[in-house]
Structures are given as structure tokens and as C-alpha cells.
Design an enzyme around this catalytic site. Structure first.
Site, PDB file in Angstrom:
ATOM      1  N   SER A  99      37.757  -5.352  58.434  1.00 21.96           N
ATOM      2  CA  SER A  99      38.314  -6.564  58.481  1.00 21.96           C
ATOM      3  C   SER A  99      37.601  -7.846  58.665  1.00 21.96           C
ATOM      4  CB  SER A  99      39.015  -6.514  59.925  1.00 21.96           C
ATOM      5  OG  SER A  99      40.289  -5.781  59.763  1.00 21.96           O
ATOM      6  N   LYS A 102      38.760 -10.749  56.219  1.00 20.77           N
ATOM      7  CA  LYS A 102      39.483 -12.123  56.513  1.00 20.77           C
ATOM      8  C   LYS A 102      38.692 -13.223  56.553  1.00 20.77           C
ATOM      9  CE  LYS A 102      43.040  -8.966  58.998  1.00 20.77           C
ATOM     10  NZ  LYS A 102      42.354  -7.652  59.190  1.00 20.77           N
ATOM     11  N   SER A 283      42.983 -10.123  64.116  1.00 20.30           N
ATOM     12  CA  SER A 283      42.710  -9.335  62.843  1.00 20.30           C
ATOM     13  C   SER A 283      44.030  -8.696  62.140  1.00 20.30           C
ATOM     14  CB  SER A 283      41.660  -8.108  63.165  1.00 20.30           C
ATOM     15  OG  SER A 283      41.262  -7.596  62.124  1.00 20.30           O
TER      16      SER A 283
END
Length: 452
Positions: A99, A102, A283
Site C-alpha cells: 500500500s 498509494k 489505506s
């Protein structure tokens, strides 16, 4: 014990006096001190702080990073003010970022889309009598919750109830059928490298241009089952409120809203800036994918996984970030086919926290920073730095990344001497939870080192 409690109660004035009892005389105390008037101050960092030396920090992190719990480790620590690399280990080697992907998605969006942009969900009159068309405009945060109920983490989220009230006020004709126009996005709805089990497992929803509470079965839980047809779920929820049976609701992947169709209701999402902050903080995989499609549309690319990832890399390259070694299959990091190096993550963060430049890149990236979770306090770091690495609690602010066998952490930290540092740490080939705790120890070591 009962008797003592009773006597104590009766010797308190004025209850004792009311009952004809008296306690001991109590001399009047000193006058109360004046009320304290707080004067909150947001203190700037000490620009003269020296921070650790490269030799000292390297010695410390090499020691902490030798933990077998970290498996295959790579990372880098930068001084964003000077651009100096203070510690590095295979920092240019691409790894699965999970993640922390991102961060690239957030940056590309903020560099391209006006920060106060909102996404609209509309209901228009269908071409056939008794038919309404719900037009998905890209907002996955439209909420089924009542107006006075906070959503999961989407401040200012639009409410389905508001849309229903507008429709009811705009038409007196009975509604017999609802069609959801989901034509805004194209291509596959799940990225390569994302498992089908991740949808019922609650980690991501198939990407569509309209959803309720980012398709959470329980709107207030982070991880809760998602549906296979998010757009259909919105249409049926609207139909339920308007008296339309579920079997009279359909989804079209082709445009069905006629040119100049009468708008019966319209609600707006939170701003792009607020949604990016929420996406980074929690997230949110599904929110990341929908925002990336809006980036694709804004840059003239196909609103699909391929178009969105192409747009992310093009935007970042245009603004000076070397993404030649980056490979993306999605915008959220759920895909196991993504590759990003620690150097790319750290350079991006250094740009966001660095000095202002004439082209205002740093200022455009600033809204990404409040979304970075705070160790032991917020977002995906809220439950970490509690049982270990406590020295970093409240000081480490970073984006997390977790997949099976993969743990990553990239963010900023102010060290004991007041020096702001940027770091990116990536681990694979180890037990995920053990590696995550070991990465927290490394980030805490950056905070406490002050090494010379």
C-alpha cells in the site's frame, strides 16, 4: 463499610443539615486560582538542527536492520533539506510496495486535479415513462447513513437520503424502474494480481463509478465484506426508498442518460483533497482505485487500471520524479505485480516536505502529509508502536504497506534533535507481522539516534 459510607454522606452539607445532622466545621479554603487561558502554539521545526551523521545513523540502522525478522530488507533515509542520503541499503532495487503504492497515486492526483474538485452523483429522468437513471460520477463515498451519523472516514460525504428527497420533490410520477449508468469507467473491475477472495474478505470492491460507503457491508468498519456488484447495490438502495422492487433495478455499462435529460437530484462528494487524505490515512484500496480513474480521465487516458497507472507514472515523470524502474498494475498496492524502489518513495516524500519551489510542486503535494498515519495514534498506525518501538510513538508519521510476506513503511520523522528526516523501508520474504514490528523498530531508531 456501609455504616462508614452512610456517615460520610450525612456529614456533607447541605444534606446533613436537611436531615438535622451536622459534620465538623470546615474552615473556608483559599480563593480559587485564576482560570488558565491556554495559548496553543504550533512550533516550527528548528531549521538549524544538525541531525545525525551518515556514519552514525548507518551504524545504528545496520545494527537494527540485521534482525532476521526483516527477511530481505532495503531502504533509505534522506535529509530533505540538503538532499543528503544518510543511510541506504539496496535503495534502487524495486520491490513489491503493497500500500505504499498509494503515495504515488496521491501525489499524481494532487499534481493534476484541482484540490477542491468534487464528484457528482445524479438522478435524471429516463427516456421511458416511469424510469429513472442514476448516473455514477465517480463518488464511492456516497453514504447510506443518516445525515447526523458520521461515516467511516469520509468527512462531508454526500447522503443517499438527500438524493432521495430531491427526487421525490422533483417528480410526482410513480417510479417503476431504475437504471444505474456505470459507463464512466471501463475495463476490468479488479486489477491483475488481486485475488477474488479479497472482495468478500473486505479488502477491496470491484471498481465502479458509484458506490455506497465504498461498498462496505458495515459502513463503519474498515474491513468488512464487499459486494460483487457495487453499482447495483446503490440502485437497489435508491429503489427501496422510492418503492421500486429489486428486480426492476439494472446496471448498464453503456451510457443511458439521454442528452439534456432532466436532472431530478444531485449530490457532491467531499473534495479531492479530503478524499486523498482519507485514502492515505486509512489505506483505502477502493477509494485509491476510483480516484486514480478520475486522474486518468483528467489526463485523457482510458479510465481503467491500465489508463490509471499510465497516468500516475506520466504525471510523476513530468514533475521530475524518476519512475523508470517503477511498474504498476493498480493504484492501491493490492496487486502483487507492482514494483517500486525505496528511493522513489523517499524522493517523493522529500519533495512533499522540502522547501517551496517556484513551480509550487511542494505546495501541491502538501495535502498528502496530513493523511500520513501517526504512530500509535491514527490510521493504519493507530494500533502500532504500542507494545514495541514506543520511542517512535507520536513522532513517526508514515504510510504502511502489508501483503502476505511483504511489509513496507515510508514516511517522515523528527529526530531527537529536531531534524526532519524522510525514510522508506521495504521487507519481503519474512513473516508479515514480525517484519512489520521490526520495521517499526527501525523507524523508532531513526527518531532516537541523534548519532554522530
Amino acid at each position: 463499610m456501609v455504616a462508614v459510607g452512610t456517615v460520610t454522606a450525612f456529614t456533607v452539607e447541605p444534606v446533613g443539615r436537611f436531615l438535622g445532622l451536622r459534620g465538623p466545621e470546615v474552615a473556608p479554603g483559599p480563593p480559587a486560582p485564576p482560570a488558565v487561558e491556554p495559548d496553543p502554539v504550533l512550533r516550527a521545526l528548528d531549521l538549524g538542527a544538525s541531525g545525525p551523521s551518515a556514519e552514525g545513523l548507518t551504524a545504528r540502522l545496520d545494527q537494527v536492520g540485521a534482525s532476521p525478522a526483516l527477511g530481505n530488507l532495503s531502504g533509505v533515509v534522506l535529509d530533505p533539506a540538503s538532499g543528503e542520503t544518510l543511510w541506504a541499503l539496496d535503495e534502487a532495487v524495486p520491490r513489491t510496495p503493497a500500500s505504499t503504492t498509494k503515495l504515488l497515486t496521491a501525489a499524481a492526483i494532487l499534481l493534476t486535479v484541482e484540490h477542491d474538485t468534487t464528484l457528482e452523483t445524479r438522478v435524471v429522468q429516463g427516456e421511458e415513462p416511469g424510469t429513472l437513471v442514476l448516473v455514477g460520477g465517480g463518488d464511492p463515498t456516497l453514504s447510506v447513513l443518516p445525515r447526523d451519523t458520521p461515516t467511516y472516514n469520509y468527512p462531508d460525504a454526500a447522503r443517499l437520503d438527500d438524493l432521495v428527497e430531491q427526487v421525490q420533490a422533483a417528480t410526482s410520477e410513480p417510479v417503476e424502474r431504475i437504471v444505474v449508468d456505470a459507463s464512466r469507467y471501463t475495463g476490468e473491475r479488479l486489477a491483475p494480481g488481486v485475488g477474488e477472495s479479497d472482495v468478500p474478505g473486505g479488502h477491496i470492491a470491484p471498481v465502479e463509478p458509484v458506490m455506497l460507503d465504498v461498498d462496505r457491508q458495515d459502513p463503519l468498519l474498515a474491513t468488512t465484506p464487499r459486494s460483487s456488484e457495487p453499482a447495483l447495490a446503490v440502485g437497489r438502495a435508491l429503489g427501496e426508498r422510492l418503492g421500486v422492487p429489486p428486480d426492476a433495478v439494472a446496471v448498464s455499462r453503456e451510457p443511458v442518460a439521454g442528452e439534456g435529460a432532466t436532472v431530478l437530484g444531485e449530490v457532491s462528494s467531499p473534495s479531492i483533497e479530503r478524499m486523498v487524505e482519507s485514502m492515505v490515512l486509512t489505506s483505502d484500496n477502493t477509494l485509491a482505485e476510483t480516484l486514480a480513474r478520475e486522474l486518468a480521465i483528467a489526463t485523457g487516458h482510458e479510465p481503467s487500471f491500465a489508463g490509471a497507472t499510465t497516468a500516475i507514472l506520466e504525471v510523476l515523470a513530468e514533475h521530475g520524479l524518476d519512475v523508470s524502474t517503477v511498474a504498476l498494475s493498480d493504484a492501491s498496492g493490492m496487486s502483487t505485480e507492482n514494483d517500486i524502489s525505496p528511493a522513489v518513495l523517499a524522493e517523493l516524500l522529500a519533495e512533499a516536505v522540502g522547501p517551496d519551489r517556484p513551480d509550487e510542486v511542494a505546495m501541491m503535494l502538501r495535502p498528502m502529509l496530513p493523511g500520513l498515519p501517526v504512530a500509535g495514534a491514527s490510521g493504519t498506525l493507530g494500533g502500532r508502536y504500542i507494545d514495541n518501538a514506543r520511542e517512535g510513538r507520536g513522532w513517526v508519521q508514515a504510510k504502511t504497506g502489508t501483503l502476505t510476506g511483504v511489509s513496507t513503511l515510508a514516511g517522515i520523522v523528527t529526530d531527537v534533535e529536531g531534524k526532519l528526516l524522510v525514510f522508506a523501508l521495504m521487507s519481503d520474504g519474512a513473516n508479515t507481522l514480525e517484519a512489520r514490528a521490526a520495521l517499526d523498530e527501525m523507524a523508532a531508531a531513526i527518531r532516537t539516534c541523534g548519532c554522530r
